[in-house]
Design a protein around this motif. Structure first.
Motif, short mmCIF file in Angstrom:
data_model
loop_
_atom_site.label_atom_id
_atom_site.label_comp_id
_atom_site.label_asym_id
_atom_site.label_seq_id
_atom_site.Cartn_x
_atom_site.Cartn_y
_atom_site.Cartn_z
N ALA A 170 0.91 -1.13 -0.30
CA ALA A 170 -0.32 -0.08 0.19
C ALA A 170 0.77 1.33 0.11
O ALA A 170 0.51 2.32 -0.68
N SER A 171 1.87 1.34 0.74
CA SER A 171 2.84 2.61 1.03
C SER A 171 3.70 2.71 -1.05
O SER A 171 3.25 3.72 -1.17
N GLY A 172 3.84 1.98 -1.12
CA GLY A 172 4.68 1.79 -2.83
C GLY A 172 3.39 2.63 -3.40
O GLY A 172 3.23 3.66 -4.23
N GLU A 173 1.80 1.77 -3.07
CA GLU A 173 0.66 2.60 -3.78
C GLU A 173 0.77 3.56 -3.86
O GLU A 173 0.51 5.08 -4.63
N LEU A 174 1.17 4.34 -2.41
CA LEU A 174 0.28 5.65 -2.54
C LEU A 174 1.78 6.13 -2.76
O LEU A 174 1.38 7.80 -3.32
N ALA A 175 2.96 6.12 -3.16
CA ALA A 175 4.48 6.68 -3.22
C ALA A 175 4.08 7.03 -4.29
O ALA A 175 4.86 7.94 -5.33
N ASP A 176 3.99 6.34 -5.06
CA ASP A 176 3.72 6.26 -6.78
C ASP A 176 2.82 7.74 -7.25
O ASP A 176 3.38 8.14 -8.39
N LEU A 177 1.68 7.47 -6.67
CA LEU A 177 0.90 8.39 -7.22
C LEU A 177 0.97 9.33 -6.57
O LEU A 177 0.82 11.01 -7.24
N VAL A 178 1.32 10.13 -5.50
CA VAL A 178 2.53 10.97 -4.66
C VAL A 178 3.09 11.96 -6.31
O VAL A 178 3.20 13.24 -6.01
N ARG A 179 4.13 10.70 -6.38
CA ARG A 179 5.42 11.54 -7.45
C ARG A 179 4.80 11.72 -7.87
O ARG A 179 5.27 12.91 -9.19
N GLN A 180 3.44 11.31 -8.64
CA GLN A 180 2.98 11.74 -10.40
C GLN A 180 2.44 12.88 -9.95
O GLN A 180 1.63 13.87 -10.95
N ARG A 181 2.28 13.52 -8.69
CA ARG A 181 1.08 15.00 -9.33
C ARG A 181 1.73 15.31 -8.54
O ARG A 181 3.64 16.20 -8.52
N PRO A 182 2.00 17.11 -9.28
CA PRO A 182 2.35 18.53 -8.77
C PRO A 182 2.21 18.40 -7.46
O PRO A 182 1.92 18.67 -7.10
N THR A 183 3.28 19.44 -6.95
CA THR A 183 3.39 19.55 -4.85
C THR A 183 2.02 20.60 -4.83
O THR A 183 1.96 21.33 -5.95
N ALA A 184 1.08 20.01 -4.53
CA ALA A 184 0.38 20.34 -3.42
C ALA A 184 0.32 21.95 -3.40
O ALA A 184 0.82 22.70 -2.29
N ALA A 185 -0.73 23.13 -3.63
CA ALA A 185 -0.50 24.04 -3.81
C ALA A 185 -1.01 24.67 -1.76
O ALA A 185 -0.77 26.05 -1.93
N GLY A 186 -1.88 24.28 -1.06
CA GLY A 186 -1.63 24.44 0.09
C GLY A 186 -3.76 24.83 -0.20
O GLY A 186 -3.44 25.09 -1.56
N PRO A 187 -4.25 24.71 0.91
CA PRO A 187 -5.86 25.31 0.97
C PRO A 187 -5.85 26.54 0.78
O PRO A 187 -4.96 27.68 0.92
N ALA A 188 -7.03 27.26 0.21
CA ALA A 188 -7.16 28.27 -0.06
C ALA A 188 -7.37 29.12 1.49
O ALA A 188 -7.78 28.93 2.13
N ASP A 189 -6.87 30.11 0.28
CA ASP A 189 -7.94 31.15 1.72
C ASP A 189 -8.92 31.39 1.71
O ASP A 189 -8.56 32.65 0.71
N PRO A 190 -9.90 31.36 2.84
CA PRO A 190 -10.89 31.99 2.41
C PRO A 190 -11.26 33.18 2.41
O PRO A 190 -12.10 34.36 1.85
N PHE A 191 -10.15 34.51 2.86
CA PHE A 191 -9.73 35.53 2.66
C PHE A 191 -9.17 36.46 2.01
O PHE A 191 -9.28 37.78 1.79
N ALA A 192 -8.99 35.85 0.62
CA ALA A 192 -8.16 36.43 -0.24
C ALA A 192 -8.59 36.67 -1.03
O ALA A 192 -10.23 36.47 -1.40
N LEU A 193 -7.83 38.07 -1.77
CA LEU A 193 -8.83 38.71 -2.23
C LEU A 193 -8.88 37.82 -4.40
O LEU A 193 -8.15 37.44 -5.10
N THR A 194 -9.80 37.86 -4.26
CA THR A 194 -10.15 37.15 -6.64
C THR A 194 -9.97 38.11 -7.42
O THR A 194 -9.95 37.49 -8.32
N THR A 195 -10.24 39.59 -7.21
CA THR A 195 -9.83 40.56 -7.74
C THR A 195 -9.33 41.84 -7.30
O THR A 195 -9.18 42.03 -6.00
#
Length: 206
Positions: A170-195
């Protein structure tokens, strides 16, 4: 490259076999990623410490600061390890409630390894009829191998060897999926301005 793994454990006792399984899974995934040249940060989220905050969040719709930090760690991770004790043939209420307070889109596309502990191996079916459907509904990407640990799996005999084999697969399967993804951007800031202010002023002048 640096990767973050969130390790969610819903064990209620101390010490907890659920936390023990979560820690073993996390160590195995980290080892797999580090062998591939990745730097790994493990963030443990022990739901026992957030039980009251989870209930308050469900009642008020607003997470206390400590719970916000925990949910941000999970939704901003490159991969998630989620382990729950099995009660009455399903996940614990605390485990389900924690994922209920997340935004419904927060785990979309996120690699997840699911695990569980229980008093009898018969409870292992809960991984497939309860946990996997829940994460599929949240549109997470659940690895094919789930990991269940019954009391005999900690005995040090052949059952313990079988558990170690499941953890490694299972750990090998998760590691493979994580390696295939771009680095996570982190949670969105709910107070960030979209404009931008310039755009707002431009609209005001028009």
């Amino acid at each position: 490259m640096s990767r973050t793994l969130a390790v969610v454990s819903a064990g209620l006792s101390q010490p907890s076999s659920t936390r023990l399984l979560a820690d073993q899974l996390a160590a195995a995934v980290r080892a797999e990623l580090e062998r591939a040249g990745e730097h790994v940060e493990l963030v443990s989220v022990d739901l026992r410490e957030h039980a009251h905050d989870v209930v308050n969040n469900m009642l008020t719709g607003f997470p206390p600061a400590a719970l916000r930090e925990a949910t941000d760690a999970v939704t901003g991770a490159d991969g998630i390890i989620a382990v729950t004790p099995i009660f009455s043939a399903s996940y614990s209420g605390l485990f389900k409630s924690f994922f209920d307070v997340l935004d419904s889109e927060a785990l979309a596309g996120r690699p997840v390894l699911i695990g569980a502990t229980g008093g009898t191996a018969r409870h292992s079916l809960a991984l497939e009829h309860a946990l996997r459907p829940m994460f599929s509904y949240l549109r997470a990407v659940v690895v094919p191998t789930s990991v269940f640990a019954a009391p005999e799996d900690w005995s040090g005999g052949s059952a313990d060897g079988a558990l170690r084999a499941r953890i490694e697969r299972a750990s090998g399967e998760l590691a493979d999926l994580v390696r295939q993804r771009p680095t996570a951007a982190g949670p969105a800031d709910p107070f960030a301005l979209t404009t931008s202010f310039a755009q707002l002023l431009g609209r005001a002048d028009s």
